[in-house]
Design a protein around this motif. Structure first.
Motif, PDB file in Angstrom:
ATOM      1  N   ASP A 203       0.877  -1.256  -0.040  1.00  0.00           N
ATOM      2  CA  ASP A 203       0.089  -0.042   0.108  1.00  0.00           C
ATOM      3  C   ASP A 203       0.884   1.051   0.234  1.00  0.00           C
ATOM      4  O   ASP A 203       0.057   2.270   0.263  1.00  0.00           O
ATOM      5  CB  ASP A 203      -0.883   0.129   1.450  1.00  0.00           C
ATOM      6  CG  ASP A 203      -0.172  -0.189   2.473  1.00  0.00           C
ATOM      7  OD1 ASP A 203       0.979  -0.294   2.463  1.00  0.00           O
ATOM      8  OD2 ASP A 203      -0.876  -0.088   3.615  1.00  0.00           O
ATOM      9  N   GLY A 204       2.267   0.984  -0.015  1.00  0.00           N
ATOM     10  CA  GLY A 204       2.855   2.274  -0.331  1.00  0.00           C
ATOM     11  C   GLY A 204       3.506   2.702   1.202  1.00  0.00           C
ATOM     12  O   GLY A 204       4.568   3.431   1.008  1.00  0.00           O
ATOM     13  N   ASP A 226       0.995 -13.447  -6.213  1.00  0.00           N
ATOM     14  CA  ASP A 226      -0.250 -12.852  -5.930  1.00  0.00           C
ATOM     15  C   ASP A 226      -0.019 -11.709  -4.855  1.00  0.00           C
ATOM     16  O   ASP A 226      -0.920 -10.587  -5.156  1.00  0.00           O
ATOM     17  CB  ASP A 226      -0.804 -13.925  -4.826  1.00  0.00           C
ATOM     18  CG  ASP A 226      -1.251 -15.272  -5.597  1.00  0.00           C
ATOM     19  OD1 ASP A 226      -1.521 -15.294  -6.741  1.00  0.00           O
ATOM     20  OD2 ASP A 226      -1.531 -16.378  -4.965  1.00  0.00           O
ATOM     21  N   ALA A 227       0.919 -11.732  -4.282  1.00  0.00           N
ATOM     22  CA  ALA A 227       1.160 -10.302  -3.508  1.00  0.00           C
ATOM     23  C   ALA A 227       1.421  -9.171  -4.466  1.00  0.00           C
ATOM     24  O   ALA A 227       0.897  -8.283  -4.144  1.00  0.00           O
ATOM     25  CB  ALA A 227       2.274 -10.613  -2.421  1.00  0.00           C
ATOM     26  N   ILE A 228       2.290  -9.663  -5.225  1.00  0.00           N
ATOM     27  CA  ILE A 228       2.821  -8.389  -6.359  1.00  0.00           C
ATOM     28  C   ILE A 228       1.487  -7.903  -7.081  1.00  0.00           C
ATOM     29  O   ILE A 228       1.378  -6.802  -7.318  1.00  0.00           O
ATOM     30  CB  ILE A 228       3.691  -9.060  -7.362  1.00  0.00           C
ATOM     31  CG1 ILE A 228       5.187  -8.989  -6.507  1.00  0.00           C
ATOM     32  CG2 ILE A 228       4.026  -7.930  -8.335  1.00  0.00           C
ATOM     33  CD1 ILE A 228       6.426  -9.728  -7.232  1.00  0.00           C
ATOM     34  N   SER A 229       0.566  -8.659  -7.372  1.00  0.00           N
ATOM     35  CA  SER A 229      -0.511  -8.328  -7.920  1.00  0.00           C
ATOM     36  C   SER A 229      -1.531  -7.506  -7.264  1.00  0.00           C
ATOM     37  O   SER A 229      -2.463  -6.807  -7.641  1.00  0.00           O
ATOM     38  CB  SER A 229      -1.513  -9.736  -8.449  1.00  0.00           C
ATOM     39  OG  SER A 229      -2.117  -9.964  -7.496  1.00  0.00           O
ATOM     40  N   ARG A 230      -1.196  -7.392  -5.838  1.00  0.00           N
ATOM     41  CA  ARG A 230      -2.209  -6.548  -5.037  1.00  0.00           C
ATOM     42  C   ARG A 230      -1.601  -5.365  -4.638  1.00  0.00           C
ATOM     43  O   ARG A 230      -1.720  -4.663  -3.879  1.00  0.00           O
ATOM     44  CB  ARG A 230      -2.295  -7.493  -3.793  1.00  0.00           C
ATOM     45  CG  ARG A 230      -3.504  -8.355  -3.703  1.00  0.00           C
ATOM     46  CD  ARG A 230      -3.805  -9.039  -2.567  1.00  0.00           C
ATOM     47  NE  ARG A 230      -2.876 -10.118  -2.285  1.00  0.00           N
ATOM     48  CZ  ARG A 230      -2.268 -10.006  -1.153  1.00  0.00           C
ATOM     49  NH1 ARG A 230      -2.057  -9.198  -0.291  1.00  0.00           N
ATOM     50  NH2 ARG A 230      -1.359 -11.009  -0.878  1.00  0.00           N
ATOM     51  N   ILE A 231      -0.211  -4.777  -5.341  1.00  0.00           N
ATOM     52  CA  ILE A 231       0.421  -3.477  -5.031  1.00  0.00           C
ATOM     53  C   ILE A 231      -0.352  -2.502  -5.549  1.00  0.00           C
ATOM     54  O   ILE A 231      -1.043  -2.439  -6.652  1.00  0.00           O
ATOM     55  CB  ILE A 231       1.738  -3.578  -5.916  1.00  0.00           C
ATOM     56  CG1 ILE A 231       2.761  -4.691  -5.247  1.00  0.00           C
ATOM     57  CG2 ILE A 231       2.389  -2.054  -5.878  1.00  0.00           C
ATOM     58  CD1 ILE A 231       4.099  -4.818  -6.057  1.00  0.00           C
ATOM     59  N   VAL A 232      -0.678  -1.595  -4.736  1.00  0.00           N
ATOM     60  CA  VAL A 232      -1.615  -0.534  -5.153  1.00  0.00           C
ATOM     61  C   VAL A 232      -0.931   0.564  -6.042  1.00  0.00           C
ATOM     62  O   VAL A 232       0.267   0.787  -5.953  1.00  0.00           O
ATOM     63  CB  VAL A 232      -2.157   0.297  -3.754  1.00  0.00           C
ATOM     64  CG1 VAL A 232      -2.872   1.432  -4.390  1.00  0.00           C
ATOM     65  CG2 VAL A 232      -2.633  -0.604  -2.828  1.00  0.00           C
ATOM     66  N   THR A 233      -1.660   0.654  -7.429  1.00  0.00           N
ATOM     67  CA  THR A 233      -1.268   1.672  -8.141  1.00  0.00           C
ATOM     68  C   THR A 233      -2.242   2.695  -8.657  1.00  0.00           C
ATOM     69  O   THR A 233      -3.372   2.518  -8.177  1.00  0.00           O
ATOM     70  CB  THR A 233      -0.888   0.932  -9.407  1.00  0.00           C
ATOM     71  OG1 THR A 233      -1.990   0.240 -10.074  1.00  0.00           O
ATOM     72  CG2 THR A 233       0.283  -0.151  -9.295  1.00  0.00           C
ATOM     73  N   ASN A 246       6.464   8.563  -8.410  1.00  0.00           N
ATOM     74  CA  ASN A 246       5.326   8.512  -7.524  1.00  0.00           C
ATOM     75  C   ASN A 246       4.841   7.058  -7.651  1.00  0.00           C
ATOM     76  O   ASN A 246       3.572   6.888  -7.122  1.00  0.00           O
ATOM     77  CB  ASN A 246       4.284   9.323  -8.114  1.00  0.00           C
ATOM     78  CG  ASN A 246       4.175  10.411  -7.193  1.00  0.00           C
ATOM     79  OD1 ASN A 246       4.307  10.543  -5.906  1.00  0.00           O
ATOM     80  ND2 ASN A 246       3.688  11.510  -7.689  1.00  0.00           N
ATOM     81  N   SER A 247       5.722   6.099  -7.552  1.00  0.00           N
ATOM     82  CA  SER A 247       5.008   4.564  -7.848  1.00  0.00           C
ATOM     83  C   SER A 247       5.862   3.995  -6.853  1.00  0.00           C
ATOM     84  O   SER A 247       7.145   3.899  -7.230  1.00  0.00           O
ATOM     85  CB  SER A 247       5.125   4.143  -9.213  1.00  0.00           C
ATOM     86  OG  SER A 247       5.153   2.925  -9.388  1.00  0.00           O
ATOM     87  N   HIS A 248       5.343   3.309  -5.936  1.00  0.00           N
ATOM     88  CA  HIS A 248       5.993   2.362  -5.145  1.00  0.00           C
ATOM     89  C   HIS A 248       6.392   1.126  -5.695  1.00  0.00           C
ATOM     90  O   HIS A 248       7.544   0.431  -5.321  1.00  0.00           O
ATOM     91  CB  HIS A 248       5.522   2.233  -3.620  1.00  0.00           C
ATOM     92  CG  HIS A 248       4.168   1.936  -3.638  1.00  0.00           C
ATOM     93  ND1 HIS A 248       3.086   2.634  -3.701  1.00  0.00           N
ATOM     94  CD2 HIS A 248       3.605   0.542  -3.388  1.00  0.00           C
ATOM     95  CE1 HIS A 248       1.935   2.024  -3.565  1.00  0.00           C
ATOM     96  NE2 HIS A 248       2.123   0.730  -3.488  1.00  0.00           N
TER      97      HIS A 248
END
Ligand code: TRP
Length: 451
Positions: A203-204, A226-233, A246-248
């Motif tokens: 979530d950054g 799976d975790a990577i697919s949940r990275i908030v963009t 501006n992208s974690h």
């Protein structure tokens, strides 16, 4: 004598390491341990874990996982000393010696304890509600971890700086009270790696188990994916220009990529690469970097007996330092044997502190042994075992007579013989020159003293 810098750090065994722990602590520590000037001591702080966790399964699981993570990550146990805190009985013993000199007022000021008290006060509870002596004394145990091995540098997170300072305080107090001019403990320094990455989580915010935003490290490729697919963009669609600054997701990528790879992804994002594809790139990068280690990790976890052996070996390396040092500290505070109080050549009292001395002790199996320590505390001899204290005492007495010592050399060590029997051994030396100068020191220490 070694001039290498002794680096020591502990890892509290309460969780499973995630990608943030790997980038922030494990990877830099393993890299640092490869420096030929570093003498690294890394340990599982499992006594500390008991303070925070009363779930035995979890403690056990975490110890295993953390040990396997460090080894799979490339820690070379021939080069470093890697052990479990709870395998070193000298540490709790030193904790007590330090507890007896640590000021209560000092511990009252510890952040972790104060935070708990403040929380209780806010909720109108008794100030000490739910606070154990373990939490309160946490910094003393940590001081023992550090001082036991005379660490120079202690790599820690910012929240631990205060604890390292307390170790200095407590060590200094002990030196002052019992050192008689000698500094038993070196003063440790906290080492804060400014350059080391604090990874953002999904979530950054900082990647942390307490935010539930972590990327697993070695569980499985699928779980990582799976975790990577949940990275908030942000919601920019494929084809729209993205802002890498501006992208974690980009920050995570950069923490593992070469500068050239990072540059490439940056320009592709600016040109409108879709987030889905960017996640794919991150997955492949991490999988390439960590895939092999992941496999190694699972092999290690599947063979806990091998891990046990590795850690037992580490414990004996650590105890080779801790046991003789603690013997000196016990002497210093007055916990001495009644059997061999003999100062070598019974020097006048003022001189006594400067001469070599015998220290006898009992093994777990009940047998008796003694060491001969030089004036500076260096071990000159370790005896074989004797069935009773009398036999040991007779030998030490004999050694202080005027008979010529029967010292026999073998490789880089030597042994001491008496009436055709080997009664004691010298330490292992780096070379024969070091061995010979130790023999000279031993002869001098046992020579009848002239007043
Ligand atoms: N308290 C440290 C932490 O939670 C772990 C630790 C225990 C430690 N003993 C130590 C770190 C000695 C450095 C040195 O992070």
């Amino acid at each position: 004598m070694t001039t290498r810098t002794r680096i020591l750090t502990g890892i509290t065994t309460t969780g499973t390491p995630h990608l943030g722990n790997y980038a922030g602590a494990i990877r830099p520590a393993i890299l640092a341990s490869r420096d030929s000037n570093a003498d690294s001591f890394y340990f599982l702080a499992d006594y500390h874990a008991l303070i925070k966790c009363d779930d035995p399964q979890r403690i056990q699981r975490s110890r295993l996982e953390i040990a396997a993570t460090w080894l799979a990550g490339g820690l070379d146990v021939d080069r470093v000393t890697f052990y479990r805190q709870s395998d070193i009985p000298e540490i709790p013993e030193l904790t007590w010696l330090l507890t007896c000199v640590a000021a209560k007022g000092l511990l009252n000021r510890a952040h972790a304890y104060k935070a708990s008290v403040d929380k209780n006060l806010e909720t109108g509870e008794d100030p000490d509600a739910g606070i154990t002596m373990g939490l309160y004394s946490y910094p003393v145990l940590m001081a023992a971890d550090i001082l036991m091995f005379n660490a120079h540098k202690v790599p820690v997170g910012r929240d631990q700086i205060q604890h390292v300072e307390m170790a200095r305080d407590i060590g200094q107090r002990f030196n002052h009270l019992f050192g008689q001019g000698k500094e038993f403990f070196a003063m440790p320094e906290a080492l804060i790696e400014e350059s080391v990455a604090t990874l953002p989580g999904l979530d950054g915010r900082k990647m942390s188990k307490s935010y539930d935003n972590t990327i697993p490290l070695f569980s499985s490729a699928k779980e990582m994916k799976d975790a990577i697919s949940r990275i908030v963009t942000d919601s920019r669609a494929p084809g729209e220009a993205k802002d890498p600054g501006n992208s974690h997701l980009f920050t995570l990528y950069q923490a593992f990529s070469t500068p050239a790879q990072a540059e490439e992804l940056r320009s592709e994002l600016l040109q409108g690469l879709g987030w889905g594809e960017a996640k794919n790139r991150l997955f492949h990068l991490l999988d390439a970097e960590l895939g092999e280690a992941r496999e190694h990790y699972h092999q290690l976890i599947a063979r806990p007996a091998d891990l046990e052996d590795i850690l037992q070996l580490g414990a004996s390396k650590a105890r080779a330092v801790a046991t003789p040092f603690l013997a000196q500290l016990r002497e210093a505070v007055g916990l001495r044997s009644f059997v061999n109080q003999v100062q070598v050549a019974a020097a006048p009292k003022k001189k006594a502190a400067k001469t070599a001395r015998f220290v006898s002790f009992r093994e777990d199996d009940g047998s008796f042994r003694f060491r001969l320590l030089a004036a500076d505390g260096e071990q000159l001899l370790l005896s074989r075992t004797f069935a009773d204290g009398k036999a040991a005492g007779a030998v030490t007495k004999h050694l202080q007579g005027d008979e010529e010592l029967d010292l026999r050399t073998a490789a880089n060590t030597f042994s001491l013989w008496l009436q055709g029997e080997c009664v004691a051994d010298g330490p292992e030396f780096a070379d024969s020159a070091a061995r010979d100068s130790a023999i000279a020191a031993l002869r001098a220490a046992l020579a009848p003293q002239q007043d």
